[in-house]
Scaffold this motif. Structure first.
Motif, mmCIF file in Angstrom:
data_model
loop_
_atom_site.group_PDB
_atom_site.id
_atom_site.type_symbol
_atom_site.label_atom_id
_atom_site.label_comp_id
_atom_site.label_asym_id
_atom_site.label_seq_id
_atom_site.Cartn_x
_atom_site.Cartn_y
_atom_site.Cartn_z
ATOM 1 N N ALA A 17 0.738 -1.184 0.088
ATOM 2 C CA ALA A 17 -0.088 -0.071 -0.115
ATOM 3 C C ALA A 17 0.766 1.280 -0.169
ATOM 4 O O ALA A 17 0.244 2.373 -0.346
ATOM 5 N N LYS A 18 1.937 1.336 0.342
ATOM 6 C CA LYS A 18 3.076 2.462 0.395
ATOM 7 C C LYS A 18 3.705 2.726 -1.017
ATOM 8 O O LYS A 18 4.392 3.497 -1.219
ATOM 9 N N TRP A 84 -3.809 -9.726 -2.903
ATOM 10 C CA TRP A 84 -2.439 -9.349 -3.239
ATOM 11 C C TRP A 84 -2.447 -8.906 -4.751
ATOM 12 O O TRP A 84 -1.602 -8.151 -5.164
ATOM 13 N N GLU A 87 -3.012 -5.582 -5.961
ATOM 14 C CA GLU A 87 -1.919 -4.448 -5.793
ATOM 15 C C GLU A 87 -0.601 -4.670 -6.936
ATOM 16 O O GLU A 87 0.237 -3.847 -7.281
ATOM 17 N N ARG A 90 -1.825 -2.482 -9.669
ATOM 18 C CA ARG A 90 -1.621 -1.073 -9.554
ATOM 19 C C ARG A 90 -0.424 -0.658 -9.373
ATOM 20 O O ARG A 90 -0.145 0.398 -10.213
#
Length: 242
Positions: A17-18, A84, A87, A90
């Motif tokens: 997420a970072k 996951w 992500e 993304r």
């Protein structure tokens, strides 16, 4: 270009997420997934299959063997593909590749989840590892590597590469039960990235992806939840840098 070498000890969902959108050039990973053995039985070990899943040291089962009974290889693998994979899409740049290793029992689910998250299947590679796991339905001497792309298609760098990759497995003492040869990961990384690119592995184990990246002059971000394996990876990287 600034060197990026990040080895992170934490849950990958927190750390992913970072990471900024479309900042990663390649993902190569061997994620945790449920296993169903179908293997042979060994009298003194009960119902576990023979081969890697019943490897012993000093006449004792390794600490991770008990998890096989519940279809898990590790204690910290309570994570679903659907958590996951989004992500990965993304953080990857447009026109990049995503390699994920998976067994035959989980291929369909992985294909479905990746398709639902807009990944396009490029190829299904076979790693011929030259050792086998006993099984009732053919001896297993190979594993699958699914190759996806995000967005537009791109060529691999070494156009003579074959879909069946023959690299000897690590035989004997492993630092991780599913440790992959650096040579195998190097082939994938070299084919789908360039010097200075950023490679991500959200399930690094004991650092084989990072070691391959160091060898090939790639930047990397690698994440491992298990403190024991993370420490082994740190030691391997430090030894390489000496």
């Amino acid at each position: 270009m600034k060197e990026i070498t990040k080895l992170i000890n934490n849950c990958c969902l927190i750390e992913l997420a970072k990471i900024e959108d479309e900042s990663i050039d390649l993902v190569v990973t061997d994620p945790p997934y449920k296993i169903i053995s179908g293997g042979c039985r060994i009298k003194d070990l009960g119902d576990e299959p023979s081969g890697i899943l019943t490897r012993r040291q000093n006449n004792k089962r390794l600490d991770w063997v008990d998890d096989v009974r519940t279809g898990k290889m590790f204690k910290l693998n309570e994570i679903k593909f659907s958590q996951w994979i989004p992500e990965m899409f993304r953080v990857l740049k447009n026109g990049t590749h995503f390699y994920v290793m998976v067994n035959d029992r989980n291929v369909q689910e992985m294909l479905n989840v990746c398709s639902e998250n807009k990944f396009k299947l490029v190829n299904i590679l076979i790693w011929k590892k030259n050792n086998c796991t006993p099984n009732r339905w053919y001896m297993k001497n190979a594993e699958f590597i699914l190759m996806f792309r995000k967005g537009k298609a791109r060529n691999i760098n070494n156009l003579g590469s074959k879909t069946c990759i023959e690299v000897n497995n690590i035989i004997g003492k492993k630092s991780h039960p599913t440790e992959k040869p650096i040579e195998l990961l190097s082939i994938l990384i070299e084919n789908s990235s360039n010097v200075g690119d950023i490679v991500l592995d959200p399930f690094m184990g004991t650092g084989s992806t990072a070691l391959a990246c160091k060898k090939l002059k790639r930047n990397f971000i690698v994440i491992e939840k298990d403190k024991k394996y993370y420490n082994i990876a740190i030691n391997k990287i430090q030894s390489l840098e000496l």
